[in-house]
Design a protein around this motif. Structure first.
Motif, mmCIF file in Angstrom:
data_model
loop_
_atom_site.group_PDB
_atom_site.id
_atom_site.type_symbol
_atom_site.label_atom_id
_atom_site.label_comp_id
_atom_site.label_asym_id
_atom_site.label_seq_id
_atom_site.Cartn_x
_atom_site.Cartn_y
_atom_site.Cartn_z
ATOM 1 N N SER A 49 26.782 34.747 9.840
ATOM 2 C CA SER A 49 26.628 35.469 8.575
ATOM 3 C C SER A 49 25.698 34.754 7.601
ATOM 4 O O SER A 49 25.433 35.264 6.517
ATOM 5 N N PHE A 50 25.172 33.575 7.978
ATOM 6 C CA PHE A 50 24.210 32.900 7.107
ATOM 7 C C PHE A 50 22.785 33.390 7.342
ATOM 8 O O PHE A 50 21.946 33.292 6.450
ATOM 9 N N GLY A 51 22.528 33.880 8.546
ATOM 10 C CA GLY A 51 21.157 34.269 8.840
ATOM 11 C C GLY A 51 20.925 35.763 8.884
ATOM 12 O O GLY A 51 19.980 36.287 8.317
ATOM 13 N N HIS A 52 21.842 36.447 9.557
ATOM 14 C CA HIS A 52 21.598 37.852 9.864
ATOM 15 C C HIS A 52 21.395 38.758 8.646
ATOM 16 O O HIS A 52 20.459 39.560 8.637
ATOM 17 N N PRO A 53 22.223 38.628 7.592
ATOM 18 C CA PRO A 53 22.019 39.548 6.463
ATOM 19 C C PRO A 53 20.622 39.425 5.854
ATOM 20 O O PRO A 53 19.967 40.432 5.566
ATOM 21 N N TYR A 54 20.123 38.180 5.701
ATOM 22 C CA TYR A 54 18.783 37.980 5.123
ATOM 23 C C TYR A 54 17.687 38.483 6.056
ATOM 24 O O TYR A 54 16.782 39.195 5.649
ATOM 25 N N ALA A 55 17.786 38.053 7.321
ATOM 26 C CA ALA A 55 16.744 38.408 8.283
ATOM 27 C C ALA A 55 16.634 39.925 8.394
ATOM 28 O O ALA A 55 15.545 40.485 8.541
ATOM 29 N N LYS A 56 17.774 40.590 8.285
ATOM 30 C CA LYS A 56 17.800 42.043 8.376
ATOM 31 C C LYS A 56 17.208 42.661 7.098
ATOM 32 O O LYS A 56 16.359 43.549 7.156
ATOM 33 N N LYS A 57 17.667 42.160 5.966
ATOM 34 C CA LYS A 57 17.213 42.704 4.680
ATOM 35 C C LYS A 57 15.687 42.645 4.562
ATOM 36 O O LYS A 57 15.054 43.582 4.090
ATOM 37 N N TYR A 58 15.124 41.505 4.985
ATOM 38 C CA TYR A 58 13.676 41.334 4.837
ATOM 39 C C TYR A 58 12.912 41.725 6.107
ATOM 40 O O TYR A 58 11.698 41.599 6.156
ATOM 41 N N ALA A 59 13.635 42.170 7.112
ATOM 42 C CA ALA A 59 13.033 42.627 8.371
ATOM 43 C C ALA A 59 12.025 41.624 8.928
ATOM 44 O O ALA A 59 10.905 41.958 9.304
ATOM 45 N N ILE A 60 12.475 40.347 8.968
ATOM 46 C CA ILE A 60 11.631 39.288 9.531
ATOM 47 C C ILE A 60 11.415 39.599 11.011
ATOM 48 O O ILE A 60 12.368 39.860 11.745
ATOM 49 N N GLY A 61 10.173 39.555 11.454
ATOM 50 C CA GLY A 61 9.869 39.834 12.855
ATOM 51 C C GLY A 61 9.393 41.257 13.071
ATOM 52 O O GLY A 61 8.850 41.581 14.120
ATOM 53 N N ASP A 62 9.588 42.105 12.076
ATOM 54 C CA ASP A 62 9.055 43.466 12.168
ATOM 55 C C ASP A 62 7.578 43.454 11.771
ATOM 56 O O ASP A 62 7.091 42.497 11.166
ATOM 57 N N GLU A 63 6.923 44.508 12.080
ATOM 58 C CA GLU A 63 5.513 44.666 11.720
ATOM 59 C C GLU A 63 5.336 44.508 10.201
ATOM 60 O O GLU A 63 6.173 44.964 9.424
ATOM 61 N N ILE A 64 4.242 43.869 9.810
ATOM 62 C CA ILE A 64 3.971 43.695 8.379
ATOM 63 C C ILE A 64 3.131 44.876 7.910
ATOM 64 O O ILE A 64 2.038 45.113 8.414
ATOM 65 N N LYS A 65 3.685 45.632 6.944
ATOM 66 C CA LYS A 65 3.028 46.883 6.552
ATOM 67 C C LYS A 65 1.798 46.669 5.693
ATOM 68 O O LYS A 65 0.749 47.265 5.904
ATOM 69 N N ASP A 66 1.927 45.852 4.677
ATOM 70 C CA ASP A 66 0.807 45.624 3.752
ATOM 71 C C ASP A 66 1.024 44.278 3.059
ATOM 72 O O ASP A 66 1.975 43.565 3.364
ATOM 73 N N SER A 67 0.136 43.958 2.122
ATOM 74 C CA SER A 67 0.203 42.634 1.509
ATOM 75 C C SER A 67 1.470 42.474 0.660
ATOM 76 O O SER A 67 2.011 41.376 0.535
ATOM 77 N N GLU A 68 1.954 43.576 0.103
ATOM 78 C CA GLU A 68 3.208 43.512 -0.658
ATOM 79 C C GLU A 68 4.377 43.174 0.270
ATOM 80 O O GLU A 68 5.239 42.361 -0.057
ATOM 81 N N ASP A 69 4.371 43.846 1.427
ATOM 82 C CA ASP A 69 5.414 43.609 2.418
ATOM 83 C C ASP A 69 5.355 42.165 2.925
ATOM 84 O O ASP A 69 6.387 41.519 3.134
ATOM 85 N N LEU A 70 4.122 41.656 3.085
ATOM 86 C CA LEU A 70 3.959 40.268 3.538
ATOM 87 C C LEU A 70 4.587 39.320 2.522
ATOM 88 O O LEU A 70 5.337 38.412 2.878
ATOM 89 N N LYS A 71 4.282 39.552 1.248
ATOM 90 C CA LYS A 71 4.840 38.703 0.177
ATOM 91 C C LYS A 71 6.363 38.732 0.199
ATOM 92 O O LYS A 71 7.018 37.710 0.041
ATOM 93 N N ARG A 72 6.897 39.943 0.371
ATOM 94 C CA ARG A 72 8.341 40.111 0.386
ATOM 95 C C ARG A 72 8.948 39.379 1.588
ATOM 96 O O ARG A 72 9.964 38.705 1.483
ATOM 97 N N LYS A 73 8.271 39.493 2.733
ATOM 98 C CA LYS A 73 8.781 38.841 3.944
ATOM 99 C C LYS A 73 8.707 37.316 3.810
ATOM 100 O O LYS A 73 9.583 36.604 4.303
ATOM 101 N N ILE A 74 7.640 36.834 3.164
ATOM 102 C CA ILE A 74 7.502 35.384 2.971
ATOM 103 C C ILE A 74 8.672 34.874 2.125
ATOM 104 O O ILE A 74 9.279 33.841 2.424
ATOM 105 N N ARG A 75 8.997 35.642 1.095
ATOM 106 C CA ARG A 75 10.138 35.283 0.261
ATOM 107 C C ARG A 75 11.436 35.323 1.083
ATOM 108 O O ARG A 75 12.269 34.429 0.987
ATOM 109 N N GLY A 76 11.567 36.357 1.890
ATOM 110 C CA GLY A 76 12.760 36.496 2.730
ATOM 111 C C GLY A 76 12.867 35.385 3.761
ATOM 112 O O GLY A 76 13.960 34.890 4.050
ATOM 113 N N PHE A 77 11.731 34.978 4.308
ATOM 114 C CA PHE A 77 11.670 33.882 5.281
ATOM 115 C C PHE A 77 12.223 32.615 4.637
ATOM 116 O O PHE A 77 13.076 31.918 5.197
#
Lengths: 265, 265
Positions: A49-77
């Motif tokens: 439960s320490f990893g999965h909720p975050y990784a899911k919320k930020y969809a780490i490992g999914d395709e990066i849609k645009d630069s906004e999504d990249l920024k969001r994923k970097i934060r989620g990472f």
């Protein structure tokens, strides 16, 4: 040397939406490791439960849609790593309280994946820590990926099998919250039988209801069968049962599934 | 790209025997970094009161007397790492609260020293994190050593200069709790003068009271002068002064010592 994978469902309350440690289990498991006769050990733990909720919320490992999504994923990472590092710290503290010289090693600082599979990892330091009788402790983490997804979730399972290939341990132990592999989904079929020994992929794949669909155990088994081809045996045990882990570390037989070559004697 | 070293005396209460964070400074410093115009940045921080008491107690880096001493040091190594990792987590949280995508990288998981100097470190991942616009955050840590001492304390300063050599940043900034380098020990001599520019070792070494004896600044300066020979300028500033860090990140002039080539214009 043994590689012990502690499942996220054993050390955390995995059903929780927020990071929640299973303190009772961690305390007992740490004590069982200390009380066992094992000398050389690598521990890899899941994120639960320490990893999965975050990784899911930020969809780490999914395709990066645009630069906004990249920024969001970097934060989620960054946030995901923070959470799994926190879990790792807690686990290492429990181990240290038992006098076990736990030494965390951060996967995201030395492992790179290619399309979610480990591409490179310098394991020379892990060997050095082992030689000095530290207990290296690795964990499921987020890591950089060479493909356009740029970031991936790296499971403790994949780290375990990667290290097993490289370091050739005597055994690999998967400490989970189930007794092992069943011939059918035990939650659906009351007559499901625990497979005490699995020797080949065929044994698993011929089953109508493979364990693949009953909670991701199938993927684990396939990886363990690949290890078996390299001569590395592994065991899946239920670490929620008191003393199971201690016994299996000592080489004693406990309820569970052993992945080993067929004995024709 | 800038490499910013945050001194342990700025981010912790270094005089304390037990790990004590300087929350006020950390909050302000994180805000100043966010408010600055800097895009590409690596942060390296010291251990302050999180590292020194443990490293000293267990004499990490000293000769290993016997197997008992080795065991004790291994335990101390594990504890020291735990403490500095904890500090790093807190710092990264402050940075994240400002929206800075801080990504910790554990030195002890990928750096090996030889007689206390970095022998090998795979910095490809650091580059990758930088390219993706993460802010990598490294820290003073304990690491394995190839010599009979087996373990060493690796200072944030050494990491900073090592990374500077490899990554050739535009500038290196040392954020400390003093205004810079003085011609004499300012605590002893009220007429001590702040050296605004240092261009060569001679300027430092001709002084009767070198900064070497006044709190370890001399060692830092020598390393920074070595960097200057590679064309990398550096600045020592007092980060306890509000907005000093923000200004220096923006390229503005603040009170401090700049290590740069003499300007013959």
């Amino acid at each position: 040397m043994i590689i012990l994978k502690l499942g996220g469902s054993v050390i955390t309350h995995k059903e929780e939406d927020t990071p929640t440690v299973n303190h009772e289990n961690l305390k007992r498991i740490s004590r069982e490791i200390r009380e066992s006769s094992i000398q050389k050990l690598i521990i890899v733990h899941g994120a639960g439960s320490f990893g999965h909720p975050y990784a899911k919320k930020y969809a780490i490992g999914d395709e990066i849609k645009d630069s906004e999504d990249l920024k969001r994923k970097i934060r989620g990472f960054s946030l995901t790593h923070h959470a799994v590092n926190e879990l790792n710290s807690i686990i290492c503290e429990y181990l240290r309280m038992q006098g076990i010289p736990a030494m965390p090693l951060q996967p995201s600082s030395f492992i790179l994946t290619q399309n979610k599979r480990i591409q490179s990892a310098d394991i020379r330091l892990i060997k050095k820590y082992l030689d000095m009788e530290f207990i290296p402790v690795l964990y499921g983490d987020v890591v950089l990926d060479t493909e356009p997804i740029k970031m991936a979730v790296l499971s403790g399972d994949q780290i375990t099998t990667y290290l097993a290939r490289k370091l050739k341990p005597e055994r690999v132990i998967l400490a989970t919250d189930v007794d092992g592999i069943y011939d059918k989904n035990p939650k659906k079929y009351p007559d499901a039988l625990l497979l005490e020994i699995v020797t080949s992929k065929e044994e698993i794949e011929t089953e109508e209801t493979t364990v693949d669909v009953t909670g991701g155990m199938g993927g684990k088994v396939n990886e363990l069968l690949d290890l078996l081809e390299l001569g590395i045996e592994s065991e899946i045990i239920n670490a929620n049962q008191k003393n199971n882990l201690k016994k299996v570390l000592n080489g004693e037989k406990v309820t569970g599934t052993t992945i080993k070559k067929r004995n024709y004697k």
